[in-house]
Design a protein around this motif. Sequence first.
Motif, PDB file in Angstrom:
ATOM      1  N   ARG A   1       0.839  -1.210   0.000  1.00 51.63           N
ATOM      2  CA  ARG A   1       0.000   0.000   0.000  1.00 51.63           C
ATOM      3  C   ARG A   1       0.872   1.258   0.000  1.00 51.63           C
ATOM      4  NH1 ARG A   1      -3.458   0.048   4.788  1.00 51.63           N
ATOM      5  NH2 ARG A   1      -4.871   1.469   3.725  1.00 51.63           N
ATOM      6  N   GLU A   2       1.927   1.183   0.789  1.00 49.19           N
ATOM      7  CA  GLU A   2       2.872   2.302   0.898  1.00 49.19           C
ATOM      8  C   GLU A   2       3.608   2.519  -0.440  1.00 49.19           C
ATOM      9  OE1 GLU A   2       6.922   2.122   3.194  1.00 49.19           O
ATOM     10  OE2 GLU A   2       5.307   1.940   4.658  1.00 49.19           O
TER      11      GLU A   2
ATOM     12  N   VAL B   1       1.541   4.206  -3.339  1.00 49.99           N
ATOM     13  CA  VAL B   1       1.400   5.665  -3.160  1.00 49.99           C
ATOM     14  C   VAL B   1       2.711   6.370  -3.533  1.00 49.99           C
ATOM     15  CG1 VAL B   1       1.053   7.503  -1.452  1.00 49.99           C
ATOM     16  CG2 VAL B   1      -0.400   5.469  -1.413  1.00 49.99           C
ATOM     17  N   LYS B   2       3.803   5.848  -3.019  1.00 49.40           N
ATOM     18  CA  LYS B   2       5.120   6.453  -3.239  1.00 49.40           C
ATOM     19  C   LYS B   2       5.458   6.509  -4.738  1.00 49.40           C
ATOM     20  CE  LYS B   2       9.722   6.022  -1.241  1.00 49.40           C
ATOM     21  NZ  LYS B   2      10.697   4.965  -1.374  1.00 49.40           N
TER      22      LYS B   2
ATOM     23  N   ARG C   1       3.113   9.005  -6.623  1.00 50.62           N
ATOM     24  CA  ARG C   1       3.511  10.402  -6.325  1.00 50.62           C
ATOM     25  C   ARG C   1       4.747  10.791  -7.134  1.00 50.62           C
ATOM     26  NH1 ARG C   1       3.271  10.227   0.245  1.00 50.62           N
ATOM     27  NH2 ARG C   1       1.116  10.899   0.564  1.00 50.62           N
TER      28      ARG C   1
ATOM     29  N   ALA D   1      -2.343  10.254   0.312  1.00 55.37           N
ATOM     30  CA  ALA D   1      -2.352   8.788   0.155  1.00 55.37           C
ATOM     31  C   ALA D   1      -3.771   8.245  -0.034  1.00 55.37           C
ATOM     32  CB  ALA D   1      -1.700   8.128   1.363  1.00 55.37           C
TER      33      ALA D   1
ATOM     34  N   VAL E   1      -4.949   8.628  -3.617  1.00 55.14           N
ATOM     35  CA  VAL E   1      -4.286   7.704  -4.547  1.00 55.14           C
ATOM     36  C   VAL E   1      -4.924   6.322  -4.435  1.00 55.14           C
ATOM     37  CG1 VAL E   1      -2.112   6.517  -5.113  1.00 55.14           C
ATOM     38  CG2 VAL E   1      -2.074   8.939  -4.464  1.00 55.14           C
ATOM     39  N   ARG E   2      -5.228   5.916  -3.197  1.00 54.49           N
ATOM     40  CA  ARG E   2      -5.702   4.551  -2.993  1.00 54.49           C
ATOM     41  C   ARG E   2      -7.221   4.414  -3.030  1.00 54.49           C
ATOM     42  NH1 ARG E   2      -1.494   3.813   1.500  1.00 54.49           N
ATOM     43  NH2 ARG E   2      -3.222   4.375   2.855  1.00 54.49           N
TER      44      ARG E   2
END
Length: 617
Positions: A271-272, A275-276, A279, A288, A291-292
């Motif tokens: 999940r992290e 997003v990273k 971006r 975040a 995005v999700r």
Amino acid sequence: MADTQYTEDNIRSLDWKEHIRMRPGMYIGKLGDGSSSDDGIYILLKEVLDNCIDEFVMGAGKTIEISVQGTRVTVRDYGRGIPLGKVVDVVSKMNTGGKYDSKAFKKSVGLNGVGTKAVNALSTYFRVESSRDGQSKSAEFECGNLTNEEFLEESSRRRGTKVTFIPDETIFKNYKYRHEYIEKMLKNYVYLNRGLTIIFNGEKYHSENGLKDLLLDNNNEEDFLYPIIHLLGDDIEVTLTHSKTQYSEEYYSFVNGQNTTQGGTHLNAFREAVVKTIREFFGKNYDASDVRKSIIAAISIKVMEPVFESQTKTKLGSTDMGGELPTVRTFVNDFVKTHLDNFLHKNPETAEKLQRKIIQAEKERKELSGIRKLAKERAKKANLHNKKLRDCRVHLTDSKKDRNLESTLFITEGDSASGSITKSRDVNTQAVFSLRGKPLNTYGMTKKIVYENEEFNLLQAALNIEDSMDDLRYNNIVIATDADVDGMHIRLLLITFFLQFFPELIKEGHLFILQTPLFRVRNKKETIYCYSEEERVAAINKLRGKPEITRFKGLGEISPDEFRYFIGEDIRLDPVMLDKATTTEELLSFYMGKNTPNRQEFIIENLRVELDTVEEE
């Protein structure tokens, strides 16, 4: 005061069977009756299956056959077969198994060899048969005790292992295997093991495209914003897309072929990483949650000697990949960063759709923030005097520590039904939410309505699912309405609300309809509650003579004393399930859109089934 002696006589050593039968929850999670996908009877099947899958992973046996007839389960693989001299030990001696030689099973799931022993101990009948090198050996057990052994020096049977078992009805009360749950489990196995064929009661399951097939089979393709992104690497596979219709995030996660329904370190890292990467790709520091929002994704990784947070292996606790490999977080992050970034560069059309979706999510979030604040203040005041919710003491958030604790929220309508359930419920684990008349039809409305409508705002607050499903407070959300036209309509309105704003509640198997008895048949010695016309006839025949027959027209007619039987350990629940052939949009417009003749006919037909049984004497 007498001195209580504490001597060696006080220390009782349980043998393996007694220990499993006394504390089944330690080995298979909760017991249940089969109405929930993580009930013990499915875990028993899974434990046997995991061994067959490990054989397939080792390159032995491409087909597994499963038969479930009533309570009898048979699983047959065409792997190498258990070494004949160890057939009895493998299913009845703790710490005996082929998985301790870590070279052979570096990335297997059935690691500790407890699985089949638990199935053996918890079954009234258990038979294992192994065939290899033209010979075969079989052993039969009852509740873990060996009752029969046979050895055939010449056998024409194909090599492999066959296990048959019948779960013990004194441990799994009133249980029933629901084929929908088994199908879902088997589909997960074939997505994760491309090339494997599983035949269940004559039907074949096979997957060519792995996790891509998982997303396609669980959703309707027309609900996707852009074609599925499918990324494959060594020890990792990832698929993702965004939904046009749903609000929430939805993930499927696996470790070594194990469905980690509670996620863990690999899912958090994924999940992290998404997003990273997004971006960095757009060069914008998007929130975040934007995005999700509406993401539908799946991740599967293989880890050496994984550490799970419980015997049922639903949450990965490992922080590293094993051996000399990096941490799970670094491994997942590096993979997603490289491959997702490459994909977006090569597919500008998908990247553009994704960016539009993020900007739209940001806009909606900002619009909602004002009204959210207002609603929260209102809810705070209401919570102090929230007459709608009669809460219980234990919640799903607590039960993650103890899987045997089940919490249920009954959604009822009208004072009499709410009163009966409230008086007869178990205050530790059962809560009641009372509706005032018919709820609003939310079809076609935006999330704004959830905050503006007091009833739905309070229901959302009671469930605690405003931001994510992680904080859901109840395992089971049970709609408890009368079996009449109004009751059916209320069910439809509630299902519409959940489908529209929280579909994953249904997808993850949390939503149920309460079955309540239609008749009570009794004489001076015995009372039988009947849920159908067939049961009523059987009860009359059983009690003979002229028993007294009462017909229940609504929940309010059932006294609290009686109600406790229907919501206690013999509770009967019908799970609400989604059919992927229909888009969420189609489903909603069919049920709750304009009154088309088709829809009227459908509802009347379905109501008739319920009403006929009530009208007959």
